[in-house]
Write a protein that holds these residues in place. Sequence first.
Motif: not given
Lengths: 232, 103
Positions: B1-4, B7
Amino acid sequence: MSPNFREGAREGFRVFLPLSVGLVPWALVTGMTMGGVGFTPLQAMGMNVIVFAGTAQLGTLPLIAAGLPVWLIVVTAFVLNLRFIIFSAALARGFHGVPRAERWLAGHLLTDGVFATCLEKMLSHEDPRWRLGYYLAPSLWSWLLWQVFAFCGVMAAGSIPKGWSLEFMATIALIVLLVPMARLRPMLLAAVTGGTLAVLLRGMPLRLGVIVAIVGGIAAGFAAERWQGKGR
Amino acid sequence: MTYDWTLWIVFILIGLATTLPRASFIVLGQRATLPEGLQKALRYAPAAALAAIVAPDVVLVGGALEVFNPKLAAAFAAVLATQLSRNPWLPFIVGMGVLWALR
């Protein structure tokens, strides 16, 4: 730095040093969990520096990973931190005569371990500079340990495959915090009520179930304490 | 999972929700006090909140109640390890061990 400040700092550090070892596993686990939910090292250390609170970090990581609404994450963090209002109130008298800016710093650095270690001397020693040193030395030491070992944890998580579910370490950490609390009967009731309501009310709109569960748990614990008190 | 980048806003808000309670009375000083009843009630907040986070995570699988699942078994193992040992690592070793073994 006045000589009194330095003397207090030395004394505070000496008292706290052996206890501070207990922070190491927490920092490692928090680091590994932040890596486990997919934070980059920069994001993980950003959270670690901005928040600097094991329980609030571990408690919000599962919620962040699950993509829950921001307001719910923030309210949960606040509730997990409510105990600090009590600690802060208990310590307040010890900061009499300390300038405002330094009090903000002291507040930001407040941790459970330093509170437990410093409370008595903070209320009994006469010199404000000595007290500030006595409080700040263990606090800054905790901060340093927290950053260094969380970083080690983040780096370790990077070399572990995704399928190992490292994020479950946050749940285990929360269990480790919860179990000793629940040894008191009213506290156990608060936890059981909070947990059960959170499961039963999971379908409530806006995830309000979690908040209702927490309020219900607090009410149950408080009521049980009252009732226990009357029985005696 | 990646976050922009959002966050970071979440971090700052969690940071405020942490620093403000911590600094509250230390900064306000003697100008404010906390009523005793409220102090007593607040002591139950961490236990209630921790349980409210942990319980759904260990008894729900894909949103449905499922009592026999690896996470709940791992949670029980972690509780036992916490009760029976003072080793700070043991609950993590036992809990993760049970989780991996049952999958």
